[in-house]
Design a protein around this motif. Structure first.
Motif, short mmCIF file in Angstrom:
data_model
loop_
_atom_site.label_atom_id
_atom_site.label_comp_id
_atom_site.label_asym_id
_atom_site.label_seq_id
_atom_site.Cartn_x
_atom_site.Cartn_y
_atom_site.Cartn_z
N ARG A 177 2.14 2.51 -3.28
CA ARG A 177 1.14 3.15 -4.15
C ARG A 177 0.73 4.55 -3.70
O ARG A 177 -0.08 5.19 -4.34
CB ARG A 177 -0.10 2.26 -4.24
CG ARG A 177 0.22 0.89 -4.84
CD ARG A 177 -0.97 0.12 -5.31
NE ARG A 177 -2.02 0.86 -5.95
CZ ARG A 177 -2.05 1.20 -7.24
NH1 ARG A 177 -1.05 0.89 -8.01
NH2 ARG A 177 -3.08 1.87 -7.74
N LEU A 178 1.27 5.02 -2.59
CA LEU A 178 0.87 6.32 -2.04
C LEU A 178 1.04 7.46 -3.04
O LEU A 178 0.16 8.29 -3.19
CB LEU A 178 1.65 6.64 -0.77
CG LEU A 178 1.28 5.83 0.46
CD1 LEU A 178 2.24 6.13 1.60
CD2 LEU A 178 -0.14 6.12 0.89
N SER A 179 2.17 7.51 -3.73
CA SER A 179 2.40 8.62 -4.66
C SER A 179 1.49 8.52 -5.88
O SER A 179 1.02 9.54 -6.39
CB SER A 179 3.86 8.68 -5.08
OG SER A 179 4.24 7.47 -5.70
N ILE A 220 7.69 6.86 5.42
CA ILE A 220 6.61 7.54 4.72
C ILE A 220 6.80 9.02 5.02
O ILE A 220 6.96 9.41 6.17
CB ILE A 220 5.23 7.05 5.21
CG1 ILE A 220 5.05 5.57 4.86
CG2 ILE A 220 4.12 7.90 4.59
CD1 ILE A 220 3.78 4.96 5.39
N GLN A 234 5.76 13.24 3.89
CA GLN A 234 4.89 14.16 3.18
C GLN A 234 5.61 14.63 1.93
O GLN A 234 6.83 14.80 1.92
CB GLN A 234 4.56 15.37 4.05
CG GLN A 234 3.66 15.09 5.19
CD GLN A 234 3.40 16.35 6.00
OE1 GLN A 234 4.29 17.15 6.20
NE2 GLN A 234 2.18 16.48 6.47
N ALA A 240 0.83 -1.21 0.00
CA ALA A 240 0.00 0.00 0.00
C ALA A 240 0.87 1.25 0.00
O ALA A 240 0.56 2.23 -0.68
CB ALA A 240 -0.93 -0.01 1.21
N SER A 241 1.96 1.23 0.74
CA SER A 241 2.86 2.38 0.82
C SER A 241 3.51 2.67 -0.53
O SER A 241 3.76 3.83 -0.86
CB SER A 241 3.94 2.15 1.87
OG SER A 241 3.36 1.98 3.14
N SER A 275 4.45 9.87 0.32
CA SER A 275 5.03 8.81 -0.49
C SER A 275 6.02 8.00 0.34
O SER A 275 6.45 8.42 1.41
CB SER A 275 5.72 9.40 -1.72
OG SER A 275 6.73 10.31 -1.33
N LEU A 323 -1.83 11.17 -2.52
CA LEU A 323 -2.28 11.37 -1.14
C LEU A 323 -1.40 12.34 -0.36
O LEU A 323 -1.47 12.40 0.86
CB LEU A 323 -2.34 10.02 -0.41
CG LEU A 323 -3.34 9.03 -0.98
CD1 LEU A 323 -3.22 7.69 -0.26
CD2 LEU A 323 -4.75 9.57 -0.84
#
Length: 131
Positions: free
Chosen positions: A40-42, A60, A62, A37-38, A49, A46
């Protein structure tokens, strides 16, 4: 996102895993699922990243977090006296693992230099750039 902001914009993946599963209580998420899941953050935009430091530490952060701003902050902390990793950790209220990575990043950017002794490693303002 509030926990990320209160942590200075960066949190280790291990800490994120603990916070996430503590909030869930039951039906816990596996470390592999959190890592997937991490990653896919960028892509999901969200405003955060996954970042991997050269040492392999995964955090992780900002998207607004800036290594140069952090390096300048560390440089300011070193103006009167050199600092150790633990002093930076206490001053910035971050885990020693993240303090080490931030200090090494500031060194790579040329803002700090270090002196490693048998006792500890001291970080100084890089005055070599003034010559």
């Amino acid at each position: 996102l509030p926990k990320l902001k209160s942590a200075g914009g960066v949190i280790s993946l291990t800490d994120a895993y603990c916070l996430f599963n503590r909030a869930r209580g039951t039906n816990l998420v596996s470390p592999d699922d959190l890592l997937a899941a991490s990653n896919r953050l960028s892509c999901l935009r969200l405003k955060m990243s996954l970042r991997t430091f050269p040492s392999g530490v995964k955090v992780i952060q900002q998207d607004a977090f800036d290594d140069i701003q952090m390096a300048k902050k560390l440089q300011t902390l070193c103006t009167t006296n050199p600092l150790t990793l633990m002093q930076v950790s206490r001053e910035l209220h971050i885990p020693s693992l993240l303090a080490k990575e931030q200090l090494l990043a500031a060194e790579r950017l040329g803002y700090l230099c270090r002196d490693t002794t048998l006792e500890t490693t001291w970080f100084y303002i890089n005055r070599f750039l003034d010559f």
